[in-house]
Design an enzyme around this catalytic site. Structure first.
Site, PDB file in Angstrom:
ATOM      1  N   GLN A   1      -6.114  -1.395   3.471  1.00  0.00           N
ATOM      2  CA  GLN A   1      -5.306  -1.038   4.631  1.00  0.00           C
ATOM      3  C   GLN A   1      -5.936   0.127   5.386  1.00  0.00           C
ATOM      4  OE1 GLN A   1      -1.463   1.143   4.697  1.00  0.00           O
ATOM      5  NE2 GLN A   1      -0.582  -0.754   5.500  1.00  0.00           N
TER       6      GLN A   1
ATOM      7  N   PRO B   1       0.855  -1.191   0.000  1.00  0.00           N
ATOM      8  CA  PRO B   1       0.000   0.000   0.000  1.00  0.00           C
ATOM      9  C   PRO B   1       0.888   1.237   0.000  1.00  0.00           C
ATOM     10  CG  PRO B   1       0.074  -0.978   2.197  1.00  0.00           C
ATOM     11  CD  PRO B   1       0.820  -1.913   1.288  1.00  0.00           C
ATOM     12  N   LEU B   2       0.596   2.195  -0.872  1.00  0.00           N
ATOM     13  CA  LEU B   2       1.374   3.427  -0.960  1.00  0.00           C
ATOM     14  C   LEU B   2       0.406   4.598  -1.065  1.00  0.00           C
ATOM     15  CD1 LEU B   2       4.068   2.228  -3.526  1.00  0.00           C
ATOM     16  CD2 LEU B   2       4.505   2.786  -1.136  1.00  0.00           C
ATOM     17  N   SER B   3       0.486   5.498  -0.107  1.00  0.00           N
ATOM     18  CA  SER B   3      -0.420   6.636  -0.079  1.00  0.00           C
ATOM     19  C   SER B   3      -0.234   7.507  -1.317  1.00  0.00           C
ATOM     20  CB  SER B   3      -0.159   7.472   1.179  1.00  0.00           C
ATOM     21  OG  SER B   3      -1.069   8.546   1.258  1.00  0.00           O
TER      22      SER B   3
ATOM     23  N   GLY C   1      11.315  -3.533   2.216  1.00  0.00           N
ATOM     24  CA  GLY C   1      12.395  -2.559   2.332  1.00  0.00           C
ATOM     25  C   GLY C   1      13.523  -2.868   1.383  1.00  0.00           C
ATOM     26  N   ASP C   2      13.806  -1.944   0.468  1.00  0.00           N
ATOM     27  CA  ASP C   2      14.903  -2.075  -0.512  1.00  0.00           C
ATOM     28  C   ASP C   2      14.680  -3.193  -1.523  1.00  0.00           C
ATOM     29  OD1 ASP C   2      16.104   0.022   0.751  1.00  0.00           O
ATOM     30  OD2 ASP C   2      17.650  -1.152   1.766  1.00  0.00           O
TER      31      ASP C   2
ATOM     32  N   CYS D   1       3.728   3.511   9.249  1.00  0.00           N
ATOM     33  CA  CYS D   1       3.910   4.776   8.554  1.00  0.00           C
ATOM     34  C   CYS D   1       4.700   5.751   9.430  1.00  0.00           C
ATOM     35  CB  CYS D   1       2.556   5.383   8.178  1.00  0.00           C
ATOM     36  SG  CYS D   1       2.713   6.963   7.301  1.00  0.00           S
TER      37      CYS D   1
ATOM     38  N   ARG E   1       8.587   1.141  -2.948  1.00  0.00           N
ATOM     39  CA  ARG E   1       9.071   2.235  -3.790  1.00  0.00           C
ATOM     40  C   ARG E   1       9.635   1.762  -5.122  1.00  0.00           C
ATOM     41  NH1 ARG E   1      13.394   4.930  -0.733  1.00  0.00           N
ATOM     42  NH2 ARG E   1      13.603   2.879   0.225  1.00  0.00           N
TER      43      ARG E   1
END
Length: 342
Positions: A85, A31-33, A216-217, A115, A240
């Site tokens: 989410q 999930p990405l805002s 992460g990464d 977050c 990301r």
């Protein structure tokens, strides 16, 4: 060359079991805002049809006071598997929101406890719950009691390097009824800086019996495989790395299932995807979608001659027509360069 160890391949060849729910992929879209709306998820799902997708995080308090469901909670009937989410610090509001999420079609309900953004943490949500484990437990118990789908949590390893509490916190979440936990290997203080500390994900995996997802990464197939090998996690969540690159989840998923790497999209294919993304955002959200598309367009424009100039132009587009013209011109130039080379 990326390679899977036989033990990893065997472990990841079975479906991911989240309580009573099974997912035929060990790769999840985070999930990405402001990113993982319906339009973006459609693009990711094209290349990863069996992967779990997540909505943008939904404010349970805001949901309590509005008469209509926010668009960020909108999912399509055929959009499976899908998780909604939620974030907040009030157990009752989160339980109420979880019921609405299930009514919308959520296969699982995820609670954001990671977050790092100030406007979330100052109100007791997100990663601030790492410092309030009793509240976090109460939230989970309340949501688990309210819905009949699996409840999951996404969190970080701690508040600061001196306050890494993930082992106790994760165990509390499992005991409270969480069916899967995603661990971003950074502290709240790190934000997105420095390297993710995957060794903590490995330690979480050692103490829990529920699935643990590494986060992460994860910017490539190689990074995903390395994370899985080093942590023993049950899957990976891409965050990301998918910005301007909705191909990543599908690339990792394909590799884990076949042991083969897909060819990377060309700059022309990236810009064609950007074009489709822009058009769809405009059709879905109108002028607001065009404004939201600016950041997406700049993420797509990379890795070719003229990319920096194009990024600058796309970051200030005022209309869908302007954006499409810029992308069409760039695609035409890249095609010309390719024909000259060949």
């Amino acid at each position: 060359m990326v390679a899977l160890s036989p033990s990893l391949q065997a472990r990841l060849s079975t479906p991911l079991k989240i309580g009573s729910f099974e997912v035929n992929s060990r790769v999840l879209q985070s999930p990405l805002s402001g990113v993982t709306d319906l339009v973006f998820r459609r693009l990711v799902r094209r290349y990863a049809p069996e992967s779990m997708m997540y909505t943008e995080m939904v404010n349970a308090t805001g949901l309590h006071y509005v008469k209509e469901l926010p668009k960020i909670m909108e999912v399509e009937p055929q959009e499976k598997p899908i998780s909604i989410q939620l974030f907040d610090c009030r157990p009752d509001f989160l339980a109420e929101a979880a019921i609405k999420a299930v009514e919308e079609g959520a296969d699982t309900v995820d609670i954001n406890m990671g977050c790092p953004v100030n406007k979330i943490t100052k109100n007791g949500g997100g990663s601030s719950l790492l410092r309030q484990p009793e509240v976090a437990e109460a939230i989970v118990r309340s949501v688990v009691q309210a819905v009949d789908v699996p409840v999951t949590v996404k969190t970080r390893i701690g508040w600061t390097d001196k306050e890494i509490t993930i082992l106790d916190f994760a165990k509390r979440m499992e005991d409270a009824g969480v069916q899967m936990i995603t661990v971003h290997g950074r502290t709240r203080a790190q934000g997105y800086n420095g390297a993710a500390k995957w060794e903590w994900i490995a330690r979480v995996k050692e103490v829990l019996s529920i699935p643990v997802i590494g986060n992460g990464d994860i910017f490539s197939v190689a990074a995903a495989v390395k994370c899985l090998e080093q942590t023993g996690a049950d899957g990976v969540m891409c965050s990301r790395g998918t910005l301007g690159y909705p191909f990543l989840v599908g690339e990792v998923d394909y590799f884990l299932k076949t042991g083969r790497e897909l060819p990377s999209p060309t700059p022309v294919e990236l810009l064609q995807c950007a074009r489709e993304h822009l058009q769809a955002l405009w059709e879905y959200k109108g002028d607001r979608g065009v404004r939201q598309a600016r950041k997406h367009m700049t993420w797509y424009a990379k890795g070719f001659n003229g990319a920096a100039e194009l990024r600058g132009q796309l970051s200030i587009i005022e209309s869908v027509t302007e954006g499409l013209e810029l992308l069409d011109r760039a695609i035409e130039q890249l095609d010309r360069q390719l024909s000259v080379v060949s």
